[in-house]
Enzyme design. Sequence first.
Site, PDB file in Angstrom:
ATOM      1  N   LYS A   8       1.529  -1.548  -0.007  1.00 25.39           N
ATOM      2  CA  LYS A   8       0.066   0.448  -0.253  1.00 25.39           C
ATOM      3  C   LYS A   8       0.690   1.415   0.375  1.00 25.39           C
ATOM      4  O   LYS A   8       2.077   1.509  -0.115  1.00 25.39           O
ATOM      5  CB  LYS A   8      -1.214  -0.110   1.666  1.00 25.39           C
ATOM      6  CG  LYS A   8      -0.762  -0.931   2.780  1.00 25.39           C
ATOM      7  CD  LYS A   8      -1.597  -0.736   3.327  1.00 25.39           C
ATOM      8  CE  LYS A   8      -0.360  -1.483   4.669  1.00 25.39           C
ATOM      9  NZ  LYS A   8      -0.817  -2.730   4.963  1.00 25.39           N
ATOM     10  N   ASP A 102       2.810  -7.033   2.775  1.00 23.08           N
ATOM     11  CA  ASP A 102       2.894  -7.120   4.528  1.00 23.08           C
ATOM     12  C   ASP A 102       3.420  -8.284   5.206  1.00 23.08           C
ATOM     13  O   ASP A 102       3.144  -9.232   3.475  1.00 23.08           O
ATOM     14  CB  ASP A 102       1.163  -6.947   5.403  1.00 23.08           C
ATOM     15  CG  ASP A 102       0.441  -5.576   5.370  1.00 23.08           C
ATOM     16  OD1 ASP A 102       1.534  -4.630   4.974  1.00 23.08           O
ATOM     17  OD2 ASP A 102      -0.210  -5.295   5.153  1.00 23.08           O
ATOM     18  N   TYR A 317       4.230  -5.188  13.950  1.00 26.17           N
ATOM     19  CA  TYR A 317       3.069  -6.267  13.308  1.00 26.17           C
ATOM     20  C   TYR A 317       2.450  -6.605  14.133  1.00 26.17           C
ATOM     21  O   TYR A 317       2.757  -7.326  15.068  1.00 26.17           O
ATOM     22  CB  TYR A 317       3.632  -6.634  12.048  1.00 26.17           C
ATOM     23  CG  TYR A 317       3.149  -7.471  11.027  1.00 26.17           C
ATOM     24  CD1 TYR A 317       2.278  -6.534  10.687  1.00 26.17           C
ATOM     25  CD2 TYR A 317       2.084  -8.753  10.822  1.00 26.17           C
ATOM     26  CE1 TYR A 317       1.008  -6.924   9.252  1.00 26.17           C
ATOM     27  CE2 TYR A 317       2.172  -9.369   9.874  1.00 26.17           C
ATOM     28  CZ  TYR A 317       0.984  -8.044   8.977  1.00 26.17           C
ATOM     29  OH  TYR A 317       0.320  -8.421   8.385  1.00 26.17           O
TER      30      TYR A 317
END
Length: 795
Positions: A8, A102, A317
């Site tokens: 992103k 990710d 994360y």
Amino acid sequence: MKLYIAEKPSLAKEIAKALGAKKTERTHIILNNNDVVTWQFGHIFEQYMPEDYDPVYKRWKLQHLPIIPPKWKLQPKEDAKSQVLAIKNLLKDASLVVNAGDPDREGQLLVDETLQELNWTGPVQRLWVTDLTKVKEACENTKDNKHYQGFSDAALARSRADWLIGLNFTRAFTMRHQSAGGKGVLSVGRVVTPTLRLVVDREREIRNFKPKDYYELQAEFKIASGQYTGKLLAPEDIKDSEGYVLMKESIQEIAKKIENQDSTVKQADRKKNSTQSPMAYTLADLQKACSSKYKMGAKKVLDIAQSLYEKHKVSTYPRSESSYLSMGQHAQAPSIFPSLVKMGIQFDEQKAVASRIHKVFDDSKLKEHHGIIPTGNVSTSMTPDEKKVFELISKRYLALFYPDKKTETLNVVTTCGGFDFSTRATRLIDAGWTEIDGTGKKEDLADLPNIQRGDDGQCVDYTIDSKKTKPPAYFTEGTLIDAMKEVAKFVQDPVIKKKLRATSGIGTSATRADIIEKIKKTGLVEVIRDKIHATQKGEDLIDSLPEKITDPGMTAIWEDALMAIEEQKLSVEAFTKNQEGWIAQVIDKALHGVEDVFSKPSKKQVELALAIVETLKIDEPDYEDRDIVVAFIEANIEEFKKSVDYNPTDKLLDYVRNIAQTLSIDLPDGYETSSKKCSAFIEKNVEDFKASVDYLPSDKTISFVENIARSLEIDLPTMYKESSKRCSAFIEENKRAFDALVRPPTEGQIKFAQSLAERNEIDLPEGFDKDSKICRAFIEKYNKSSGTKGKKRRK
């Protein structure tokens, strides 16, 4: 040129910031060394829909099923086509690509699939970022992308399984549902439906729970050093299958046998215990803690944890299933502690020793993820809720460096009159990490005499405690997450239960919150005071589907298979073929087999009809026809409700309490266990209550008002959607005219009337199939006067 493809834009900016940005373009950022960072918006490609493979699938037809793609295909998402073109052009000048999705399965796949669709055949490295304060270090330690092939394969297999099950089963069971007179779409999902099943099963377990009275015996013993209490270890022959003593007489007999009798301590074991603090948070653990402490929903906790990671960069994360940390992270503790002080996290700096090594620090237990911990970054712009979640993460981390909690436990067994009594107590020696965890004060600081094995004494008193068994608790979002994670606890099939590993579950940390959100938004469940309740819509959906589709154990086994794919022990092709075969079998049985799951009534409907027959002593309907059963229930449910008493629902209890509070009157005695008392209280006070308050009308009321206005061709009242009073006044004013209209009966009412006519060997009245009034009057007249001409009772 090295091309970084981030999941992103926000991550692309972090990479460019860490490596040095020279120029920002509309679709990418040029770095100082002329390498380029570009981005996706999550998945920029999506699966073909059935009609994309063949236009014939636009119309839903049973003969099309199952739909199995001959070759799986993707297409660019409509709103991402310009970015797809930009990445395609950038790839022409690239010599190396860095996958910066990710750090999870989905993040791996969404970049891999882009490279595959754009025919990239050059080298690929993988950037794995779990701490946004250490992006530069991560860029210097990329690995060959092939190392993560299992993550990509597992996500691909999951995507195909969801497509196959969701599209085929939704079409199959919706069409059968509608062909049987049902309305709407039955949305079926590989993971969503079994999750709903957990909630529905718990709802029914609570609803059908019958409390039992049970009894416990406490004896007071006196020895030379003082007095203490022991609890009877009840003999097996007086306990039921669940371990409760249900006969008070049994307890009373034992009480007589020990009264004023000599006693002897036959066991007195003292043990010192040392307990380390809990491991670092996984996302599931964090969601459960926030649900319990702050009543936060699972999705909200995930969004906050993502913000702490992505926006504030104060924690790592969040979508992690691992609770372990690396030894490298242990070395970072001295630099993290001061940042927590600056963030206002209160802890004892003397007790939090950075050199202390907890079992959480174990490189051998780590794969790609680790527990959620603070990064050492400082932020002063967090919201109150973000501060709450960050404080939990920080204190769980700090507890790792606190001393162990130390306790001394005493387990005593005293014999008296031939029976054994247990005494247990704990003495807190050192609160250790519980000081920061907040649980230290919950320790039992029992003041007992010095009890030694062999001490003789006497029973000087006793008490018999009367208690009631309690139903299981409703799920909260936190405990539902826990149930999804450890679903083996809820699986009944012993074979499947044995197959499930302790770590097997429904969904993953990355998906469970979204699953819960989906069943909330689709009206399958509702949250009342942080407790999750199944709606009637949710229960009906579960009743309408075959067991195998709703079985949480089956879904957990599929999750195990996805883990095997991630570990490269199973191929995507083998997994998908297995899914295709299973889907074909289920559809064939449901659509063409002996059992038609939609023309028959649900188990719940049959049980209710049986209860009505038994209570009202009337003839049974045809249990093979769902429409007749539904009409039978509708015709008799009100009288049935008046004839039985049962535990009221939480909604009913809330309504009764609301009336009492609004009108300042006392609640009826025993209302908490009697629906009759609740109903009588409501009936007596509801008019005064309605006159005192105005509230938003229900969807059903709004629909009724609109139906009246449409049928009578009159104007709707102003602001009717915001006022139950206006709705009630409108209905009262126009109901007589509305009732005078001729409306056709339902198909179920027609069938039920026909079955009554056949049973009583009489003619049906003229117009019964055109006018619902005539049909209802016939049903009311002959429903309870059919004598013995009906079917025989079920044995």
